[in-house]
Motif scaffolding. Structure first.
Motif, PDB file in Angstrom:
ATOM      1  N   THR A  14     -10.821   1.551  -9.393  1.00 53.40           N
ATOM      2  CA  THR A  14     -10.886   1.252  -8.037  1.00 53.40           C
ATOM      3  C   THR A  14     -10.504  -0.139  -7.624  1.00 53.40           C
ATOM      4  N   PHE A  15      -9.837  -0.216  -6.478  1.00 50.24           N
ATOM      5  CA  PHE A  15      -9.372  -1.462  -5.994  1.00 50.24           C
ATOM      6  C   PHE A  15     -10.208  -1.836  -4.670  1.00 50.24           C
ATOM      7  N   GLY A  16     -10.696  -3.076  -4.552  1.00 51.17           N
ATOM      8  CA  GLY A  16     -11.431  -3.625  -3.773  1.00 51.17           C
ATOM      9  C   GLY A  16     -12.687  -2.960  -3.216  1.00 51.17           C
ATOM     10  N   THR A  18     -13.184   0.323  -2.676  1.00 46.01           N
ATOM     11  CA  THR A  18     -12.903   1.390  -1.805  1.00 46.01           C
ATOM     12  C   THR A  18     -11.708   2.230  -2.266  1.00 46.01           C
ATOM     13  N   VAL A  19     -10.610   1.582  -2.624  1.00 44.47           N
ATOM     14  CA  VAL A  19      -9.539   2.545  -2.975  1.00 44.47           C
ATOM     15  C   VAL A  19      -9.522   2.898  -4.437  1.00 44.47           C
ATOM     16  N   ARG A  20      -9.979   4.376  -4.495  1.00 40.40           N
ATOM     17  CA  ARG A  20     -10.071   4.893  -5.900  1.00 40.40           C
ATOM     18  C   ARG A  20      -8.622   5.269  -6.213  1.00 40.40           C
ATOM     19  N   ALA A  21      -7.818   4.521  -6.867  1.00 38.30           N
ATOM     20  CA  ALA A  21      -6.554   4.628  -7.042  1.00 38.30           C
ATOM     21  C   ALA A  21      -6.371   5.738  -8.347  1.00 38.30           C
ATOM     22  N   VAL A  22      -7.460   5.465  -9.180  1.00 37.97           N
ATOM     23  CA  VAL A  22      -7.475   6.707 -10.304  1.00 37.97           C
ATOM     24  C   VAL A  22      -8.969   7.089 -10.315  1.00 37.97           C
ATOM     25  N   GLY A  39       3.721  12.942  -9.155  1.00 37.01           N
ATOM     26  CA  GLY A  39       3.036  13.050  -7.912  1.00 37.01           C
ATOM     27  C   GLY A  39       3.701  12.146  -6.847  1.00 37.01           C
ATOM     28  N   GLU A  40       3.149  12.457  -5.571  1.00 36.49           N
ATOM     29  CA  GLU A  40       3.652  11.711  -4.643  1.00 36.49           C
ATOM     30  C   GLU A  40       3.472  10.306  -4.599  1.00 36.49           C
ATOM     31  N   SER A  41       4.259   9.397  -3.695  1.00 33.41           N
ATOM     32  CA  SER A  41       3.990   8.061  -3.365  1.00 33.41           C
ATOM     33  C   SER A  41       2.377   7.751  -3.189  1.00 33.41           C
ATOM     34  N   GLY A  42       1.736   6.848  -3.981  1.00 33.73           N
ATOM     35  CA  GLY A  42       0.244   6.669  -3.597  1.00 33.73           C
ATOM     36  C   GLY A  42      -0.765   7.529  -4.617  1.00 33.73           C
ATOM     37  N   SER A  43       0.018   8.385  -5.219  1.00 38.41           N
ATOM     38  CA  SER A  43      -1.236   9.195  -5.996  1.00 38.41           C
ATOM     39  C   SER A  43      -1.721   8.812  -6.982  1.00 38.41           C
ATOM     40  N   GLY A  44      -1.429   7.402  -7.397  1.00 34.94           N
ATOM     41  CA  GLY A  44      -1.996   6.676  -8.732  1.00 34.94           C
ATOM     42  C   GLY A  44      -1.323   6.651  -9.909  1.00 34.94           C
ATOM     43  N   LYS A  45      -0.121   7.057  -9.958  1.00 37.23           N
ATOM     44  CA  LYS A  45       0.696   7.097 -11.190  1.00 37.23           C
ATOM     45  C   LYS A  45       0.723   5.693 -11.714  1.00 37.23           C
ATOM     46  N   SER A  46       1.118   4.846 -10.917  1.00 42.11           N
ATOM     47  CA  SER A  46       1.428   3.472 -11.701  1.00 42.11           C
ATOM     48  C   SER A  46       0.348   2.770 -12.093  1.00 42.11           C
ATOM     49  N   THR A  47      -0.552   3.211 -11.178  1.00 41.86           N
ATOM     50  CA  THR A  47      -2.105   2.183 -11.857  1.00 41.86           C
ATOM     51  C   THR A  47      -2.539   3.015 -13.012  1.00 41.86           C
ATOM     52  N   LEU A  48      -2.478   4.232 -13.193  1.00 43.59           N
ATOM     53  CA  LEU A  48      -2.729   4.882 -14.292  1.00 43.59           C
ATOM     54  C   LEU A  48      -1.901   4.416 -15.531  1.00 43.59           C
ATOM     55  N   ASN A 271      -5.462   8.835   4.082  1.00 46.44           N
ATOM     56  CA  ASN A 271      -6.097   7.487   3.901  1.00 46.44           C
ATOM     57  C   ASN A 271      -6.706   7.387   2.516  1.00 46.44           C
ATOM     58  N   SER A 272      -6.281   6.638   1.674  1.00 48.62           N
ATOM     59  CA  SER A 272      -6.557   6.451   0.350  1.00 48.62           C
ATOM     60  C   SER A 272      -8.244   5.736   0.014  1.00 48.62           C
ATOM     61  N   ALA A 273      -8.801   5.174   1.001  1.00 48.67           N
ATOM     62  CA  ALA A 273      -9.989   4.851   0.979  1.00 48.67           C
ATOM     63  C   ALA A 273     -11.065   5.951   1.405  1.00 48.67           C
TER      64      ALA A 273
HETATM   65  N1  LIG Z   1      -3.566  -3.961  -6.878  1.00 47.63           N
HETATM   66  C1  LIG Z   1      -3.942  -3.120  -5.772  1.00 47.63           C
HETATM   67  N2  LIG Z   1      -4.841  -3.450  -4.933  1.00 47.63           N
HETATM   68  C2  LIG Z   1      -5.013  -2.732  -3.864  1.00 47.63           C
HETATM   69  N3  LIG Z   1      -4.641  -1.423  -4.015  1.00 47.63           N
HETATM   70  C3  LIG Z   1      -3.866  -0.958  -4.673  1.00 47.63           C
HETATM   71  C4  LIG Z   1      -3.434  -1.675  -5.739  1.00 47.63           C
HETATM   72  N4  LIG Z   1      -2.174  -1.071  -6.420  1.00 47.63           N
HETATM   73  C5  LIG Z   1      -2.312   0.120  -5.968  1.00 47.63           C
HETATM   74  N5  LIG Z   1      -3.294   0.238  -5.117  1.00 47.63           N
HETATM   75  C6  LIG Z   1      -3.390   1.431  -4.122  1.00 47.63           C
HETATM   76  O1  LIG Z   1      -3.695   2.374  -5.022  1.00 47.63           O
HETATM   77  C7  LIG Z   1      -3.232   3.394  -4.635  1.00 47.63           C
HETATM   78  C8  LIG Z   1      -2.379   4.301  -5.906  1.00 47.63           C
HETATM   79  O2  LIG Z   1      -1.293   3.363  -6.065  1.00 47.63           O
HETATM   80  P1  LIG Z   1      -0.132   3.585  -7.142  1.00 47.63           P
HETATM   81  O3  LIG Z   1       0.760   2.444  -7.006  1.00 47.63           O
HETATM   82  O4  LIG Z   1      -0.722   3.725  -8.332  1.00 47.63           O
HETATM   83  O5  LIG Z   1       0.778   5.024  -6.418  1.00 47.63           O
HETATM   84  P2  LIG Z   1       1.815   5.576  -7.163  1.00 47.63           P
HETATM   85  O6  LIG Z   1       1.730   6.930  -7.394  1.00 47.63           O
HETATM   86  O7  LIG Z   1       2.433   4.712  -8.469  1.00 47.63           O
HETATM   87  O8  LIG Z   1       2.722   5.596  -6.053  1.00 47.63           O
HETATM   88  P3  LIG Z   1       4.420   5.182  -6.091  1.00 47.63           P
HETATM   89  O9  LIG Z   1       4.927   6.495  -6.325  1.00 47.63           O
HETATM   90  O10 LIG Z   1       4.700   4.807  -4.596  1.00 47.63           O
HETATM   91  O11 LIG Z   1       4.863   4.064  -6.992  1.00 47.63           O
HETATM   92  C9  LIG Z   1      -2.534   3.643  -3.433  1.00 47.63           C
HETATM   93  O12 LIG Z   1      -3.307   3.738  -2.366  1.00 47.63           O
HETATM   94  C10 LIG Z   1      -2.269   2.099  -3.265  1.00 47.63           C
HETATM   95  O13 LIG Z   1      -2.102   1.392  -2.225  1.00 47.63           O
END
Ligand SMILES: Nc1ncnc2c1ncn2[C@@H]1O[C@H](COP(=O)(O)OP(=O)(O)OP(=O)(O)O)[C@@H](O)[C@H]1O
Ligand code: SF4
Ligand SMILES: [Mg+2]
Length: 349
Positions: A14-16, A18-22, A39-48, A271-273
């Motif tokens: 979770t970021f901040g 509220t944003v439950r990225a994973v 998954g699409e942009s923002g789905s949480g792949k990079s965070t994972l 909205n991700s939050a």
């Molecule tokens: N450091 C951060 N601080 C706040 N929010 C973040 C941070 N990193 C990612 N997020 C948010 O977490 C969610 C998932 O982001 P992430 O980058 O993991 O997605 P992704 O699937 O890799 O997208 P993309 O295909 O665009 O690379 C998004 O809503 C993003 O805005």
């Protein structure tokens, strides 16, 4: 049999606040496999991915590398442990210092870790250049003298300098010209076999993931909505989101999608939050029914190794079975050694 290279249990990032990225994902990455994440942009792949290589801490849940819980290690132990898992990212320039020669960039991880003599580090750098099919004379060049593809090869070589076991490849071919993407994917496959690596291969490009991966997880809004053998998931998706992803790539999925009738994915990711109630996909799902907005679908194992989170996955399976024969256990898994990839310029695989 070896323990899984990585085990992920109910992982949350979770970021901040509220944003439950994973938001609660569970899976294993088996030793020596290529585990795709799509998954699409923002789905949480990079965070994972970043959490898997210990670049960020989980907010909750568990990551294990074999039998090690990396987040329970001391700072010093964690620094050592990090050598076992590396990340290669989309931007070929990200890990290269423009003021350093390629040789200096390659030696840097070993310098920082204090491994080997100067001579041994250089030797290893030349060995890795060779592994990624770059001639020795590249050692004395600077990043700006290299093409995008050559820089990406250097990044791979750099990630290999510390003899990792697990490599998270995050959109590693996305910035490259289509004409060299297949070469790069073949390089990844070859290195995996030669060096007994395990990959987590992240991409928004179905073509890339389905070609290279053994198994694939489909992410939507921080959760895994479908997981299974790559070919099986791509050819016979059991989740409407996977199905829509496939038909959004008409050239790729032409045959399969035509059989099913094409679906166009409507609307933006919410909205991700504020994730939608019930099934998170209900605001965009072409198959949504009344219960979808109120009831979270449970993840079920519909066939061995095939997990789906949709209220109607069983019906979807029955529909597929009407047109194709799916035998339990006929999971389309690839042979251990990946076949060379051919991607055509028109995107057709
Ligand atoms: N450091 C951060 N601080 C706040 N929010 C973040 C941070 N990193 C990612 N997020 C948010 O977490 C969610 C998932 O982001 P992430 O980058 O993991 O997605 P992704 O699937 O890799 O997208 P993309 O295909 O665009 O690379 C998004 O809503 C993003 O805005
Ligand atoms: S549970 Fe409902 S909204 Fe969610 S994917 Fe299945 S049909 Fe669509
Ligand atoms: Mg990303």
């Amino acid at each position: 049999m070896k323990l899984p290279a990585a085990t992920v249990k109910d992982l949350h990032v979770t970021f901040g606040g509220t944003v439950r990225a994973v938001d609660g994902v569970t899976f294993t990455v088996e030793d020596g496999e290529i585990f795709g994440v799509i998954g699409e942009s923002g789905s949480g792949k990079s965070t994972l991915g970043r959490c898997l290589v210990c670049l960020i801490n989980p907010s909750d849940g568990e990551v294990r590398h074999r039998d090690v819980d990396p987040f329970a290690l001391s700072r010093r132990q964690l620094n050592r442990h990090r050598r076992r898992c590396q990340m290669v990212s989309q931007d070929p320039n990200a890990a290269l210092d423009p003021r350093m020669t390629i040789l200096q960039s390659l030696c840097e991880p070993l310098n920082i870790a204090g491994i080997g003599s100067r001579e041994k580090r250089r030797e290893k750098a030349y060995e890795m250049l060779d592994r990624v099919s770059l001639a020795a004379e590249f050692a004395n060049r600077y990043p700006h003298e290299l093409s995008g593809g050559q820089k990406q090869r250097v990044n791979i070589a750099r990630a290999l300098m510390l003899d990792p076991e697990l490599i998270v490849c995050d959109e590693v071919v996305a910035a490259l010209d289509v004409s060299i993407q297949a070469d790069m994917l073949n390089l990844f496959s070859r290195l995996k076999d030669e060096l007994k690596l395990t990959y987590v291969f992240i991409s928004h490009d179905l073509r890339v993931v389905s070609h290279i991966s053994d198994r694939v997880a489909v992410m939507y809004f921080g959760t895994i909505v479908e997981l299974g053998p790559a070919r099986e998931v791509m050819d016979r998706p059991l989740h409407p989101y996977t199905e829509a992803l496939g038909s959004a790539e008409p050239k790729l999925a032409a045959d399969a999608a035509e059989r099913r009738g094409r679906i166009i994915l409507q609307g933006e990711i919410p909205n991700s939050a504020k994730p939608p109630t019930g099934c998170r996909f209900h605001t965009r799902c072409p198959r949504a029914e009344a219960r979808c907005s109120g009831e979270v679908p449970a993840t079920r194992e519909l066939m061995p190794g095939r997990y789906v989170a949709c209220h109607f996955a069983e019906e979807m399976l029955a529909r597929h079975s009407d047109t194709t024969t799916i035998r339990p256990g006929d999971n389309g898994a690839r042979a251990a050694t990946a076949q060379p990839v051919e991607l055509r310029h028109d995107g057709r695989a």
